[in-house]
Design an enzyme around this catalytic site. Structure first.
Site, PDB file in Angstrom:
ATOM      1  N   LYS A  72      48.623  37.591  14.523  1.00 31.25           N
ATOM      2  CA  LYS A  72      49.077  37.158  13.169  1.00 31.25           C
ATOM      3  C   LYS A  72      50.581  37.797  11.947  1.00 31.25           C
ATOM      4  CE  LYS A  72      47.260  36.641   7.781  1.00 31.25           C
ATOM      5  NZ  LYS A  72      46.362  36.984   7.025  1.00 31.25           N
ATOM      6  N   HIS A 188      51.844  55.940  -1.350  1.00 26.69           N
ATOM      7  CA  HIS A 188      52.712  57.097  -2.409  1.00 26.69           C
ATOM      8  C   HIS A 188      52.012  57.057  -3.815  1.00 26.69           C
ATOM      9  CE1 HIS A 188      54.779  61.229  -1.734  1.00 26.69           C
ATOM     10  NE2 HIS A 188      53.963  61.131  -1.450  1.00 26.69           N
ATOM     11  N   HIS A 223      64.731  57.454  -6.117  1.00 25.76           N
ATOM     12  CA  HIS A 223      63.183  56.956  -5.717  1.00 25.76           C
ATOM     13  C   HIS A 223      63.876  56.357  -4.392  1.00 25.76           C
ATOM     14  CE1 HIS A 223      60.227  55.218  -5.294  1.00 25.76           C
ATOM     15  NE2 HIS A 223      59.926  54.521  -5.674  1.00 25.76           N
ATOM     16  N   ILE A 257      70.882  67.177  -5.489  1.00 26.33           N
ATOM     17  CA  ILE A 257      71.025  66.983  -4.154  1.00 26.33           C
ATOM     18  C   ILE A 257      70.218  66.028  -3.584  1.00 26.33           C
ATOM     19  CG2 ILE A 257      71.659  68.198  -1.711  1.00 26.33           C
ATOM     20  CD1 ILE A 257      73.527  68.458  -3.915  1.00 26.33           C
ATOM     21  N   GLY A 259      67.300  63.453  -2.086  1.00 25.87           N
ATOM     22  CA  GLY A 259      66.963  64.325  -0.466  1.00 25.87           C
ATOM     23  C   GLY A 259      66.228  65.564  -0.527  1.00 25.87           C
ATOM     24  N   PHE A 260      66.546  65.887  -1.396  1.00 26.81           N
ATOM     25  CA  PHE A 260      65.701  67.405  -2.384  1.00 26.81           C
ATOM     26  C   PHE A 260      64.394  67.272  -3.159  1.00 26.81           C
ATOM     27  CE2 PHE A 260      68.342  68.331   0.652  1.00 26.81           C
ATOM     28  CZ  PHE A 260      67.631  69.370   1.568  1.00 26.81           C
ATOM     29  N   HIS A 262      60.688  67.049  -5.933  1.00 23.08           N
ATOM     30  CA  HIS A 262      59.524  66.298  -6.127  1.00 23.08           C
ATOM     31  C   HIS A 262      58.649  66.140  -7.172  1.00 23.08           C
ATOM     32  CE1 HIS A 262      56.188  63.689  -4.801  1.00 23.08           C
ATOM     33  NE2 HIS A 262      57.259  62.755  -3.902  1.00 23.08           N
ATOM     34  N   ASP A 313      63.361  62.047   2.161  1.00 18.18           N
ATOM     35  CA  ASP A 313      64.151  60.806   2.026  1.00 18.18           C
ATOM     36  C   ASP A 313      65.194  61.584   3.378  1.00 18.18           C
ATOM     37  OD1 ASP A 313      63.632  58.478   1.020  1.00 18.18           O
ATOM     38  OD2 ASP A 313      64.028  59.105  -0.687  1.00 18.18           O
ATOM     39  N   ARG A 338      56.488  49.733   3.016  1.00 16.74           N
ATOM     40  CA  ARG A 338      55.808  50.104   1.075  1.00 16.74           C
ATOM     41  C   ARG A 338      55.076  48.317   1.084  1.00 16.74           C
ATOM     42  NH1 ARG A 338      56.247  54.582  -2.551  1.00 16.74           N
ATOM     43  NH2 ARG A 338      56.033  56.140  -0.337  1.00 16.74           N
TER      44      ARG A 338
HETATM   45  N1  ACO Z   1      69.085  68.283  -6.416  1.00 15.10           N
HETATM   46  C1  ACO Z   1      69.754  69.050  -7.579  1.00 15.10           C
HETATM   47  N2  ACO Z   1      68.539  69.906  -8.412  1.00 15.10           N
HETATM   48  C2  ACO Z   1      67.730  69.284  -8.250  1.00 15.10           C
HETATM   49  C3  ACO Z   1      67.096  68.654  -7.938  1.00 15.10           C
HETATM   50  C4  ACO Z   1      67.745  67.800  -6.979  1.00 15.10           C
HETATM   51  N3  ACO Z   1      67.245  67.273  -6.433  1.00 15.10           N
HETATM   52  N4  ACO Z   1      65.503  68.237  -8.004  1.00 15.10           N
HETATM   53  C5  ACO Z   1      65.656  68.930  -9.034  1.00 15.10           C
HETATM   54  N5  ACO Z   1      66.240  69.434  -9.127  1.00 15.10           N
HETATM   55  C6  ACO Z   1      66.748  70.371 -10.530  1.00 15.10           C
HETATM   56  C7  ACO Z   1      67.116  69.580 -11.713  1.00 15.10           C
HETATM   57  O1  ACO Z   1      68.821  69.841 -12.117  1.00 15.10           O
HETATM   58  C8  ACO Z   1      66.057  70.401 -12.797  1.00 15.10           C
HETATM   59  O2  ACO Z   1      66.969  72.009 -13.083  1.00 15.10           O
HETATM   60  P1  ACO Z   1      67.105  71.815 -14.641  1.00 15.10           P
HETATM   61  O3  ACO Z   1      65.733  72.338 -14.597  1.00 15.10           O
HETATM   62  O4  ACO Z   1      67.974  73.095 -14.057  1.00 15.10           O
HETATM   63  O5  ACO Z   1      67.974  71.099 -15.449  1.00 15.10           O
HETATM   64  C9  ACO Z   1      65.741  71.066 -12.016  1.00 15.10           C
HETATM   65  O6  ACO Z   1      65.404  71.141 -10.862  1.00 15.10           O
HETATM   66  C10 ACO Z   1      63.872  70.127 -12.376  1.00 15.10           C
HETATM   67  O7  ACO Z   1      64.432  68.960 -12.258  1.00 15.10           O
HETATM   68  P2  ACO Z   1      63.902  66.737 -12.587  1.00 15.10           P
HETATM   69  O8  ACO Z   1      64.729  65.840 -12.856  1.00 15.10           O
HETATM   70  O9  ACO Z   1      63.397  67.376 -14.420  1.00 15.10           O
HETATM   71  O10 ACO Z   1      63.003  67.039 -12.280  1.00 15.10           O
HETATM   72  P3  ACO Z   1      61.932  65.993 -12.105  1.00 15.10           P
HETATM   73  O11 ACO Z   1      60.443  65.730 -11.291  1.00 15.10           O
HETATM   74  O12 ACO Z   1      61.885  64.387 -13.146  1.00 15.10           O
HETATM   75  O13 ACO Z   1      62.138  64.542 -10.421  1.00 15.10           O
HETATM   76  C11 ACO Z   1      62.857  63.836  -8.574  1.00 15.10           C
HETATM   77  C12 ACO Z   1      62.212  64.261  -9.078  1.00 15.10           C
HETATM   78  C13 ACO Z   1      64.070  62.304  -9.040  1.00 15.10           C
HETATM   79  C14 ACO Z   1      62.551  63.655  -7.228  1.00 15.10           C
HETATM   80  C15 ACO Z   1      64.143  65.203  -8.477  1.00 15.10           C
HETATM   81  O14 ACO Z   1      63.993  66.158  -7.712  1.00 15.10           O
HETATM   82  C16 ACO Z   1      65.442  64.332  -7.678  1.00 15.10           C
HETATM   83  O15 ACO Z   1      66.649  63.600  -8.554  1.00 15.10           O
HETATM   84  N6  ACO Z   1      65.721  64.465  -6.492  1.00 15.10           N
HETATM   85  C17 ACO Z   1      67.220  64.232  -5.786  1.00 15.10           C
HETATM   86  C18 ACO Z   1      66.754  62.883  -5.415  1.00 15.10           C
HETATM   87  C19 ACO Z   1      65.358  61.944  -4.706  1.00 15.10           C
HETATM   88  O16 ACO Z   1      65.475  62.508  -3.290  1.00 15.10           O
HETATM   89  N7  ACO Z   1      64.569  61.463  -4.851  1.00 15.10           N
HETATM   90  C20 ACO Z   1      63.345  60.417  -3.768  1.00 15.10           C
HETATM   91  C21 ACO Z   1      62.639  61.800  -4.853  1.00 15.10           C
HETATM   92  S1  ACO Z   1      60.756  60.847  -2.496  1.00 15.10           S
HETATM   93  C22 ACO Z   1      61.067  59.826  -2.728  1.00 15.10           C
HETATM   94  O17 ACO Z   1      61.344  58.882  -3.299  1.00 15.10           O
HETATM   95  C23 ACO Z   1      60.283  59.562  -0.960  1.00 15.10           C
END
Ligand code: ACO
Length: 377
Positions: A72, A188, A223, A257, A259-260, A262, A313, A338
């Protein structure tokens, strides 16, 4: 109806906003399940088509059902002429996510949701023809060729995508790597794009409008866009030592940074090790001199300095790169996968719908008198 309790959370962190029978994320003892099946079993033993069927239709297919489903999807690869003309008109410099967003919207004007084009048909249609839409545009603008994107040699979506991209039968390892990655990206729970999809569904909007909302939400760097950003970061460094110094400097400047980290997983992303193993395997095959080692160096710094782990990611970026996929096509691959999860959530929301409409705490000016225009300034 009176609201008895009021809970406020930045970014809705920790707030349960609905029920789902589709997947679990970060529950005790199991990292990720789709309809009760562990992601490791699905990634090791199934194919993306099996997983899409599971998510959309609710059960794993029998052998016959799977073959019928593949047949299909193959039949649904063809693009209408109007859509091909539109793809030729979209600028070659557009981002492929813009191309997908626009193509889905256009298809919605040609095969509008109706008794003829039901939600289930549209879900399958979009999964089948996303590679056609993307690579028709890509090949027309990059290589000046009009491909006939309904090749039937390749049975899988992963193989079809790679065949259209490279113009030849794909390598078996690359095909399987992409297939596994589509399984990992398929679903997810209430992530941002799925939540956007459910909000749009809850207004009784049409299937295509829901998917356009979801694509727009997925695109952002926090995201789905993170896989492209991760590749750009990794490519900045030529050695693990350079990467270690460079990422420490970025962290000192409070840079994110990509890719790091969650929102839900707190110790690790169960999908990361699976795609990391594929990245390492393909790095040998591609005779990669440094990208995989640079990636591991970044992973180590992020853990040592911030106790942050790679999400799906991060290693998807190099895995795709070693498959010969250009970086701007990374997030569209996330969409291809997705679409299955989004579709499952549309059906689930429609089956038990109530308008999603939360409230905000007002922090603006107190009520005040309206001033005549000549008195303002
Ligand atoms: N690099 C550096 N510091 C980070 C990162 C990162 N990737 N992720 C979180 N932190 C730190 C923040 O700076 C914050 O520090 P602080 O408390 O000193 O200010 C703390 O960790 C908490 O971070 P938040 O952004 O509040 O966490 P939240 O739950 O809102 O965000 C998110 C989650 C958006 C995934 C975040 O970790 C991020 O921005 N990561 C990078 C983007 C990414 O990889 N997105 C993919 C998500 S998974 C997917 O879509 C398959």
């Amino acid at each position: 109806m009176t609201v008895e309790t009021s809970v406020k959370s930045r970014g809705l962190e920790g707030i349960v906003v609905g029920e789902t029978a589709i997947s679990t994320v970060g529950k005790e003892g199991v990292g990720l399940t789709y309809r009760g099946y562990d992601i490791h079993d699905l990634a090791n033993k199934s194919s993306f088509e099996e997983v899409a069927y599971l998510l959309i239709y609710g059960t794993l297919p029998t052998l016959q059902q799977l073959q019928n489903y593949r047949d299909k999807l193959i039949k649904l690869r063809r693009l209408p002429n109007e859509l091909k003309s539109m793809l030729e008109m979209i600028p070659g410099g557009a981002h492929p996510m813009e191309v997908l967003r626009t193509s889905v919207s256009m298809l919605g004007t040609l095969e509008t949701e109706s008794a003829q084009y039901t939600g289930y048909n549209i879900a399958d249609r979009l999964i089948a023809c996303t590679p056609s839409m993307l690579l028709y545009w890509y090949q027309f603008h990059k290589n000046n060729i009009r491909i006939e994107p309904w090749n039937t040699e390749e049975q899988t979506i992963a193989g079809y995508f790679l065949h259209l991209l490279h113009g030849k039968k794909p390598d078996d390892e690359m095909r399987r790597c992409l297939d596994v990655s589509l399984i990992l990206y398929a679903e997810h729970e209430f992530n941002a794009s799925t939540f956007a999809a459910r909000v749009t569904t809850s207004t009784e909007s049409d299937f295509y409008s829901v998917i356009v909302s979801a694509i727009g939400t997925l695109r952002g760097a926090l995201h789905g866009g993170a896989n492209e950003e991760a590749m750009r970061l990794i490519s900045l460094f030529k050695t693990p030592e350079q990467a270690t110094v460079g990422v420490k400097e970025m962290l000192a400047k409070k840079a994110k940074i990509m890719g790091f980290g969650h929102r839900v997983y707190k110790k690790s992303d169960p999908r990361s090790d699976i795609i990391k193993a594929w990245s390492e395997k393909l790095s040998h095959q591609a005779r990669d001199g440094y990208l995989f080692n640079v990636s591991e160096a970044i992973e180590k710094v992020m853990w040592d300095e911030k106790k942050l782990f790679p999400n799906l990611d991060f290693y998807s970026a190099t895995a795709y790169h070693f498959c010969g996929i250009p970086t701007p096509l990374f997030t569209p691959l996330f969409v291809m996968a997705r679409l299955s999860g989004w579709s499952a959530h549309i059906f689930e929301q429609r089956a038990n719908n109530r308008l999603i409409r939360p409230e905000a705490e007002y922090i603006g000016p107190a009520p005040r008198a309206y001033p005549p225009i000549e008195t303002r300034g």
